[in-house]
Design an enzyme around this catalytic site. Structure first.
Site, PDB file in Angstrom:
ATOM      1  N   TYR A 154      37.680  43.729  45.128  1.00 35.77           N
ATOM      2  CA  TYR A 154      37.598  42.154  44.780  1.00 35.77           C
ATOM      3  C   TYR A 154      38.573  41.727  45.933  1.00 35.77           C
ATOM      4  O   TYR A 154      38.225  40.374  46.467  1.00 35.77           O
ATOM      5  CB  TYR A 154      38.416  42.110  43.562  1.00 35.77           C
ATOM      6  CG  TYR A 154      38.568  40.470  43.121  1.00 35.77           C
ATOM      7  CD1 TYR A 154      37.342  39.854  42.733  1.00 35.77           C
ATOM      8  CD2 TYR A 154      39.993  39.882  43.193  1.00 35.77           C
ATOM      9  CE1 TYR A 154      37.621  38.315  42.413  1.00 35.77           C
ATOM     10  CE2 TYR A 154      39.859  38.670  42.884  1.00 35.77           C
ATOM     11  CZ  TYR A 154      38.737  37.768  42.345  1.00 35.77           C
ATOM     12  OH  TYR A 154      38.886  36.632  42.060  1.00 35.77           O
ATOM     13  N   LYS A 158      37.626  38.744  48.635  1.00 35.00           N
ATOM     14  CA  LYS A 158      38.289  37.308  48.931  1.00 35.00           C
ATOM     15  C   LYS A 158      38.827  37.251  50.028  1.00 35.00           C
ATOM     16  O   LYS A 158      38.929  36.198  50.588  1.00 35.00           O
ATOM     17  CB  LYS A 158      39.217  37.357  47.672  1.00 35.00           C
ATOM     18  CG  LYS A 158      38.697  37.032  46.148  1.00 35.00           C
ATOM     19  CD  LYS A 158      37.839  35.884  46.273  1.00 35.00           C
ATOM     20  CE  LYS A 158      37.134  35.567  44.831  1.00 35.00           C
ATOM     21  NZ  LYS A 158      36.230  34.507  44.904  1.00 35.00           N
TER      22      LYS A 158
END
Length: 257
Positions: A154, A158
């Site tokens: 993740y 990002k």
């Protein structure tokens, strides 16, 4: 101030959580909101609710990881008039360290959280260039710039969104296209409730309180608070703002000691 009257907006993942708040906020401010979602029933319901409350909205079933699907829908929207605003909000979460993240999960995160953003940029930017400008807002995260436990894939995704934001902002200055990102900390969405129910059965309230207190301000953000910041960044009042990432984290990055 902050009127979006007459603006055509695309919000990916715009029928739940942060995306829902953005869709509703933008519609209240006069925008025609096009909701791109995988969940057709949910998207149709959100669009119907917006219309019932006097706004303008349309639902589209799209997998942002599939460029052909994105292109078909975006091109169709563009035939109705200029696309003024693109909000790249769709994304999925993942928990795991580098050695516990499977190749399958890593690929899935890439397809949605990185390629999905790229697909929407790749397809929408030519329309904005042809129309003489536009605004792009990408949903990043504090995970892009802070080391968080068990967020390897993740965080990588990002971080890519953060970097793409800067790249697009620089490359399209001459085309009158602004591009910024928002980096929230924890936001109280249905995903959080589902996560706690799945991983901490019987201890949901205790863990919710613990996670809330990791923000120095003492609570999680409300989706509407993210929507309000998104509204500012996409409005004409933010016309001098581009190439910026906005923390909305209750002091998480700067005030934790």
């Amino acid at each position: 101030m902050f009127s979006l009257k007459g603006k055509v907006v695309i919000v990916t993942g715009g029928a739940s959580g942060i995306g829902l708040a953005i869709s509703q906020t933008f519609a209240k401010q006069g925008a025609f909101v096009h909701i791109l979602e995988l969940n057709e029933d949910l998207a149709q319901q959100v669009a119907a609710d917006i219309i019932k409350n006097g706004g303008l909205a349309q639902a589209h079933v799209v997998n942002v990881a599939d460029q052909a699907q994105v292109r078909k829908v975006v091109d169709a929207i563009a035939t109705l008039g200029p696309i003024n605003i693109l909000v790249n909000n769709a994304g999925i979460a993942h928990i795991g360290k580098a050695h516990t993240t499977s190749e399958e999960d890593m690929d899935k995160i890439y397809q949605v959280n990185i390629k999905g953003v790229y697909n929407c940029l790749n397809v929408t930017l030519p329309h904005m260039i042809g129309a003489g400008g536009g605004v792009i807002l990408n949903m990043a995260s504090i995970a892009a710039t802070v080391g968080l436990v068990d967020r390897f894939a993740y965080s990588a995704a990002k971080g890519a969104v953060y970097s793409m934001t800067l790249s697009v902002a620089r490359d399209y200055l001459d085309q009158n296209i602004r591009c910024n990102s928002i980096s929230p900390a924890r936001v109280h969405t249905p995903f959080v409730d589902g996560f706690l129910k799945k991983n901490y059965p019987g201890k949901e309230a205790e863990m919710f309180e613990k996670l809330s207190k990791t923000q120095p301000i003492g609570r999680m953000a409300k989706p509407d608070e993210i929507g309000a910041l998104a509204l500012y960044l996409c409005s004409d009042e933010a016309g001098f703002v581009t190439g910026c990432d906005y923390l909305i984290d209750g002091g998480f990055e700067k005030l934790n000691t």
